[in-house]
Design a protein around this motif. Structure first.
Motif, PDB file in Angstrom:
ATOM      1  N   HIS A   1       0.841  -1.191   0.000  1.00 43.50           N
ATOM      2  CA  HIS A   1       0.000   0.000   0.000  1.00 43.50           C
ATOM      3  C   HIS A   1       0.875   1.238   0.000  1.00 43.50           C
ATOM      4  O   HIS A   1       2.081   1.157   0.197  1.00 43.50           O
ATOM      5  CB  HIS A   1      -0.972   0.014   1.187  1.00 43.50           C
ATOM      6  CG  HIS A   1      -0.367   0.360   2.503  1.00 43.50           C
ATOM      7  ND1 HIS A   1       0.337  -0.539   3.274  1.00 43.50           N
ATOM      8  CD2 HIS A   1      -0.362   1.525   3.194  1.00 43.50           C
ATOM      9  CE1 HIS A   1       0.747   0.059   4.387  1.00 43.50           C
ATOM     10  NE2 HIS A   1       0.334   1.313   4.363  1.00 43.50           N
ATOM     11  N   LEU A   2       0.258   2.382  -0.254  1.00 44.88           N
ATOM     12  CA  LEU A   2       0.943   3.650  -0.091  1.00 44.88           C
ATOM     13  C   LEU A   2       0.087   4.505   0.823  1.00 44.88           C
ATOM     14  O   LEU A   2      -1.114   4.265   0.960  1.00 44.88           O
ATOM     15  CB  LEU A   2       1.190   4.342  -1.434  1.00 44.88           C
ATOM     16  CG  LEU A   2       0.009   4.794  -2.254  1.00 44.88           C
ATOM     17  CD1 LEU A   2       0.408   6.070  -3.004  1.00 44.88           C
ATOM     18  CD2 LEU A   2      -0.362   3.735  -3.275  1.00 44.88           C
ATOM     19  N   ALA A   3       0.719   5.489   1.466  1.00 42.95           N
ATOM     20  CA  ALA A   3      -0.005   6.296   2.449  1.00 42.95           C
ATOM     21  C   ALA A   3       0.267   7.775   2.237  1.00 42.95           C
ATOM     22  O   ALA A   3       1.395   8.173   1.922  1.00 42.95           O
ATOM     23  CB  ALA A   3       0.407   5.887   3.863  1.00 42.95           C
ATOM     24  N   PHE A   4      -0.785   8.564   2.410  1.00 43.34           N
ATOM     25  CA  PHE A   4      -0.685  10.015   2.352  1.00 43.34           C
ATOM     26  C   PHE A   4      -0.984  10.574   3.737  1.00 43.34           C
ATOM     27  O   PHE A   4      -1.972  10.185   4.372  1.00 43.34           O
ATOM     28  CB  PHE A   4      -1.695  10.597   1.364  1.00 43.34           C
ATOM     29  CG  PHE A   4      -1.419  10.236  -0.068  1.00 43.34           C
ATOM     30  CD1 PHE A   4      -0.396  10.848  -0.771  1.00 43.34           C
ATOM     31  CD2 PHE A   4      -2.196   9.295  -0.713  1.00 43.34           C
ATOM     32  CE1 PHE A   4      -0.142  10.518  -2.087  1.00 43.34           C
ATOM     33  CE2 PHE A   4      -1.954   8.963  -2.045  1.00 43.34           C
ATOM     34  CZ  PHE A   4      -0.923   9.572  -2.729  1.00 43.34           C
ATOM     35  N   GLU A   5      -0.150  11.507   4.183  1.00 45.16           N
ATOM     36  CA  GLU A   5      -0.379  12.185   5.455  1.00 45.16           C
ATOM     37  C   GLU A   5      -1.358  13.331   5.229  1.00 45.16           C
ATOM     38  O   GLU A   5      -1.246  14.084   4.263  1.00 45.16           O
ATOM     39  CB  GLU A   5       0.933  12.731   6.008  1.00 45.16           C
ATOM     40  CG  GLU A   5       0.761  13.462   7.319  1.00 45.16           C
ATOM     41  CD  GLU A   5       2.051  14.090   7.821  1.00 45.16           C
ATOM     42  OE1 GLU A   5       2.034  14.614   8.949  1.00 45.16           O
ATOM     43  OE2 GLU A   5       3.060  14.075   7.101  1.00 45.16           O
ATOM     44  N   LEU A   6      -2.307  13.458   6.139  1.00 43.67           N
ATOM     45  CA  LEU A   6      -3.263  14.555   6.111  1.00 43.67           C
ATOM     46  C   LEU A   6      -3.074  15.433   7.341  1.00 43.67           C
ATOM     47  O   LEU A   6      -2.619  14.954   8.385  1.00 43.67           O
ATOM     48  CB  LEU A   6      -4.703  14.026   6.121  1.00 43.67           C
ATOM     49  CG  LEU A   6      -5.133  13.102   4.993  1.00 43.67           C
ATOM     50  CD1 LEU A   6      -6.556  12.601   5.250  1.00 43.67           C
ATOM     51  CD2 LEU A   6      -5.052  13.812   3.657  1.00 43.67           C
ATOM     52  N   ALA A   7      -3.457  16.695   7.226  1.00 43.42           N
ATOM     53  CA  ALA A   7      -3.526  17.557   8.397  1.00 43.42           C
ATOM     54  C   ALA A   7      -4.699  17.089   9.253  1.00 43.42           C
ATOM     55  O   ALA A   7      -5.723  16.636   8.712  1.00 43.42           O
ATOM     56  CB  ALA A   7      -3.722  19.009   7.975  1.00 43.42           C
ATOM     57  N   PRO A   8      -4.588  17.180  10.570  1.00 44.36           N
ATOM     58  CA  PRO A   8      -5.693  16.725  11.426  1.00 44.36           C
ATOM     59  C   PRO A   8      -7.045  17.332  11.046  1.00 44.36           C
ATOM     60  O   PRO A   8      -8.059  16.645  11.053  1.00 44.36           O
ATOM     61  CB  PRO A   8      -5.255  17.156  12.833  1.00 44.36           C
ATOM     62  CG  PRO A   8      -3.760  17.152  12.767  1.00 44.36           C
ATOM     63  CD  PRO A   8      -3.433  17.633  11.365  1.00 44.36           C
ATOM     64  N   ALA A   9      -7.051  18.601  10.678  1.00 39.78           N
ATOM     65  CA  ALA A   9      -8.305  19.275  10.329  1.00 39.78           C
ATOM     66  C   ALA A   9      -8.914  18.750   9.029  1.00 39.78           C
ATOM     67  O   ALA A   9     -10.094  18.983   8.769  1.00 39.78           O
ATOM     68  CB  ALA A   9      -8.067  20.780  10.221  1.00 39.78           C
ATOM     69  N   ASP A  10      -8.139  18.038   8.212  1.00 37.35           N
ATOM     70  CA  ASP A  10      -8.624  17.558   6.911  1.00 37.35           C
ATOM     71  C   ASP A  10      -9.076  16.103   6.924  1.00 37.35           C
ATOM     72  O   ASP A  10      -9.640  15.625   5.937  1.00 37.35           O
ATOM     73  CB  ASP A  10      -7.525  17.724   5.853  1.00 37.35           C
ATOM     74  CG  ASP A  10      -7.212  19.177   5.566  1.00 37.35           C
ATOM     75  OD1 ASP A  10      -8.112  20.032   5.756  1.00 37.35           O
ATOM     76  OD2 ASP A  10      -6.072  19.456   5.158  1.00 37.35           O
ATOM     77  N   PHE A  11      -8.832  15.398   8.018  1.00 34.79           N
ATOM     78  CA  PHE A  11      -9.101  13.955   8.038  1.00 34.79           C
ATOM     79  C   PHE A  11     -10.577  13.638   7.784  1.00 34.79           C
ATOM     80  O   PHE A  11     -10.905  12.850   6.900  1.00 34.79           O
ATOM     81  CB  PHE A  11      -8.635  13.332   9.353  1.00 34.79           C
ATOM     82  CG  PHE A  11      -8.740  11.838   9.372  1.00 34.79           C
ATOM     83  CD1 PHE A  11      -7.742  11.052   8.814  1.00 34.79           C
ATOM     84  CD2 PHE A  11      -9.835  11.212   9.934  1.00 34.79           C
ATOM     85  CE1 PHE A  11      -7.835   9.665   8.814  1.00 34.79           C
ATOM     86  CE2 PHE A  11      -9.951   9.826   9.938  1.00 34.79           C
ATOM     87  CZ  PHE A  11      -8.949   9.055   9.381  1.00 34.79           C
ATOM     88  N   ASP A  12     -11.463  14.236   8.552  1.00 35.21           N
ATOM     89  CA  ASP A  12     -12.893  13.941   8.391  1.00 35.21           C
ATOM     90  C   ASP A  12     -13.403  14.395   7.028  1.00 35.21           C
ATOM     91  O   ASP A  12     -14.248  13.730   6.425  1.00 35.21           O
ATOM     92  CB  ASP A  12     -13.701  14.576   9.523  1.00 35.21           C
ATOM     93  CG  ASP A  12     -13.436  13.899  10.867  1.00 35.21           C
ATOM     94  OD1 ASP A  12     -13.144  12.684  10.883  1.00 35.21           O
ATOM     95  OD2 ASP A  12     -13.507  14.597  11.899  1.00 35.21           O
TER      96      ASP A  12
END
Length: 133
Positions: free
Chosen positions: A79-90
């Motif tokens: 798999h590959l993973a992208f980091e999100l800002a906490p405010a963008d997760f939902d």
């Protein structure tokens, strides 16, 4: 001590370039950085101000190439993973759900985090992760 500063690119072999572009560029919002019509296709993921951008590169496979194995043990890419800002997760969760993706959750084995997973057009698992305190 490592001299590595980060991950510069991940290169994915794809069966359907148009479908992969719709997923990575249109659905996820990665920015096309190669000229239109240039192959392979280079997409930027992350901060545009960095000297060496984080890239996802889509390399089209020849027509008639068999599909990738469905089971992870038979696949080259787990798999590959992208980091999100906490405010963008939902918001990402809601965006993917609205696009009709089957969203899975999980727990990272070593990073305190929130994670969700979907599959790209080739069945590659794509993770979205945000660290938690």
């Amino acid at each position: 001590m490592t001299m590595i500063r980060g991950l510069a690119e991940i290169v994915l072999s794809v069966h359907d370039l148009d479908a992969s572009l719709r997923f990575y560029r249109d659905t996820l919002g990665l920015t096309l950085v190669s000229e239109p019509g240039f192959r392979p296709v280079f997409l930027r993921a992350g901060d545009p101000a960095v000297t060496v951008p984080q890239l996802v590169v889509l390399v089209p496979l020849p027509a008639g190439t068999p599909p990738f194995p469905a089971a992870k043990p038979g696949r080259t890419l787990h798999h590959l993973a992208f980091e999100l800002a906490p405010a963008d997760f939902d918001a990402m969760h809601d965006h993917l759900a609205a696009q009709g993706f089957s969203i899975r959750t999980g727990q990272h084995p070593v990073i305190p985090s929130r994670t969700i997973y979907v599959d790209d057009p080739d069945g590659n698992e794509v993770e979205f992760i945000v660290g938690t305190p």
